[in-house]
Scaffold this motif. Structure first.
Motif, short mmCIF file in Angstrom:
data_model
loop_
_atom_site.label_atom_id
_atom_site.label_comp_id
_atom_site.label_asym_id
_atom_site.label_seq_id
_atom_site.Cartn_x
_atom_site.Cartn_y
_atom_site.Cartn_z
N UNK A 268 0.83 -1.21 0.00
CA UNK A 268 0.00 0.00 0.00
C UNK A 268 0.85 1.25 0.00
N UNK A 269 1.83 1.29 0.92
CA UNK A 269 2.60 2.54 1.11
C UNK A 269 3.91 2.57 0.34
N UNK A 270 4.40 1.41 -0.07
CA UNK A 270 5.70 1.36 -0.76
C UNK A 270 6.87 1.39 0.22
N UNK A 271 6.59 1.45 1.50
CA UNK A 271 7.61 1.47 2.57
C UNK A 271 8.36 0.14 2.62
N UNK A 272 9.70 0.20 2.76
CA UNK A 272 10.45 -1.06 2.91
C UNK A 272 10.16 -1.64 4.29
N UNK A 273 9.82 -2.91 4.35
CA UNK A 273 9.47 -3.54 5.62
C UNK A 273 10.69 -4.19 6.25
N UNK A 274 10.71 -4.28 7.58
CA UNK A 274 11.83 -4.97 8.24
C UNK A 274 11.85 -6.45 7.85
N UNK A 275 13.04 -7.06 7.91
CA UNK A 275 13.14 -8.50 7.63
C UNK A 275 12.17 -9.24 8.53
N UNK A 276 11.59 -10.31 8.01
CA UNK A 276 10.68 -11.11 8.83
C UNK A 276 9.23 -10.70 8.66
N UNK A 277 8.99 -9.55 8.01
CA UNK A 277 7.59 -9.13 7.81
C UNK A 277 7.13 -9.43 6.40
N UNK A 278 5.85 -9.81 6.31
CA UNK A 278 5.32 -10.21 5.01
C UNK A 278 4.93 -9.01 4.16
N UNK A 279 5.25 -9.06 2.90
CA UNK A 279 4.87 -7.98 1.99
C UNK A 279 5.18 -8.35 0.55
N UNK A 280 5.22 -7.31 -0.30
CA UNK A 280 5.46 -7.55 -1.73
C UNK A 280 6.96 -7.56 -2.03
N UNK A 281 7.37 -8.55 -2.78
CA UNK A 281 8.78 -8.68 -3.13
C UNK A 281 9.13 -7.71 -4.25
#
Ligand code: DLL
Length: 433
Positions: A268-281
């Protein structure tokens, strides 16, 4: 350094190599592709701003739409006389996405495919039955080049002709199978029907399965029915084809990080997520010449892990792809991927892993029906047994995924089989709205 050793490079060395390659890629993209120059200028970043790997996040994303907008060769960074191969994704709507390779890119692709196959130590002793489609799809030729480079004997079977494939696999003594997980299951099913003994009549020891999501339950079913090591292969045409990541003996999907940098973002936000969190690759290519991809949004949902894997590889690993963001269903406000439904089904006794999810709209809500093929042996039992089975599946879906789905049991072998990527969702929402 041997091919295999590249997966075990000291972290510091790997980071330095990545940074050098990232800087070169960004520099080339900026100067050779007007699209990148425009996007970087708009975002106010210059290639010289990339001083560390952390600076990657300053760069704008690239999407499939960008490739479509520049159809067919608008994002190429080399003149066409340096392009030696073109592939393209099928694309169900509109124009396909087109990708190109220089001779150097072909060497990179061959290397990462060989490293994929080394996950099961494929060598000149192996006979590789390659049932990925040959053609514009990258699966067939990708595995072909990798296996040939290792000296294995490749059987370019391509898709379709299930019975003939089984005959060839048996007669040629194939030791390695390459195809989609759904086709591997279909091959097993037809082999049983044809009276083969899967473990005695075939010499398979490992398989390389990818191009579509497979739940842990399906992976287990494939590995057990053939009695083989299951290696997962991940990749996408826009990045290179198969060869972006492959799973080790512990099941971790290692990304060939010296060629591709993975990030996971909040879609949604395009923010890089910390390792271990699910999101878009999101993937950035480090060595591609014809079509450098900077922060390409794959739409694939996964998790990055940087903790060391038991296999000792120093390259990062990701979790098996849960599905594509596009395929996520929202049922009564609950997000669910087809692979999660598949996982629940594969744990219930009495049904096969053959299913489709039919999505409909009822008022404003999505309504879900799951059609599942029952096991042949259940047919001899009474109607009461089938009713209990249906209830059990509905309960399990509710308990594990919190979704209210209606299960419809269908007769064995009535759902369509796919020779390539399986189609798991029948979406009737647009028709009914
Ligand atoms: O499917 C490349 C490939 C061929 C990978 C053979 C592995 C084996 P595309 O046709 O461009 O390329 O489709 C890419 O397929 O974005 C994912 O959504 C899906 N996909 C690929 N591998 C996996 C996997 C090839 N292991 C799209 N698990 C990707 C789940 C996968 N999904």
């Amino acid at each position: 350094m041997s091919l295999k050793e590249k997966d075990f490079m000291p972290k510091e060395e790997l980071r330095a190599l990545q940074l050098k390659r990232l800087q070169e890629t960004v520099e080339r993209a900026y100067h050779l592709v007007p699209f990148y120059r425009k996007k970087f200028d708009e975002a106010g970043v210059k290639p010289s701003d990339i001083r560390s790997l952390e600076d990657l996040k300053k760069l704008p994303f690239t999407t499939k739409q960008d490739l479509r907008n520049h159809y067919p060769f608008g994002l190429f960074a080399v003149p066409m006389d340096r392009v030696v191969r073109i592939h393209s994704s099928s694309g169900t709507t509109g124009k396909p996405t087109v990708v190109g390779y220089t001779r150097h890119d072909m060497a990179v692709w061959t290397e990462v495919m060989a490293r994929t196959l080394l996950m099961a130590d494929v060598s000149e002793k192996d006979i590789v039955h390659n049932a990925y489609g040959y053609g514009l799809f990258t699966g067939g030729l990708g595995f072909h080049y990798g296996a040939e480079a290792l000296g294995a004997a490749v059987v370019p079977a391509s898709g379709g002709f299930t019975k003939r494939q089984l005959m060839l696999m048996k007669d040629f003594g194939a030791t390695i199978l390459c195809c989609t997980p759904s086709f591997a299951l279909h091959l097993a099913e037809v082999a049983k029907e044809e009276g083969y003994d899967l473990k005695k009549d075939f010499k398979l020891r490992a398989g390389f399965f990818g191009a579509e999501p497979a739940s842990p339950g399906l992976r287990k079913a494939v590995a057990e029915s053939w009695g083989i090591q299951y290696v997962e292969a991940y990749g996408l045409s826009e990045i290179i084809g198969p060869g972006v990541a492959a799973s080790c003996e512990y099941g971790s999907l290692h990304v060939f990080e010296d060629h591709f940098i993975p990030e996971v973002i909040d879609p949604e936000t395009g923010e890089v997520l910390p390792d271990g969190e699910e999101g878009e690759l999101v993937i950035t290519t480090l060595t591609k010449q014809a079509l450098p991809m900077i922060r390409y949004r794959t739409k694939d949902i996964t998790v990055i892990h940087r903790e060391p894997c038991k296999c000792g590889r120093t390259i990062v690993w990701i979790e098996s792809i849960k599905g594509r963001a596009d395929d996520m269903l929202i049922v009564n406000g609950v997000n669910v991927f087809p692979s999660q439904v598949e996982h629940v089904i594969t744990k219930v006794e009495g049904v096969t892993p053959n299913y489709v999810i039919v999505v409909d709209k009822k008022g404003v809500l999505d309504k879900l029906e799951v059609w599942v093929e029952v096991d042949e042996k259940m047919l001899t039992d009474g109607v009461g047994t089938l009713e209990r089975l249906q209830k059990k599946l509905e309960e399990e879906l509710l308990n594990h995924l919190y979704i209210n789905a209606k299960v419809k049991l269908v007769e064995p072998k009535t759902l369509e089989r796919s020779m390539g990527k399986a189609k798991r969702i029948v979406d009737r929402r647009e028709l009914s709205s």
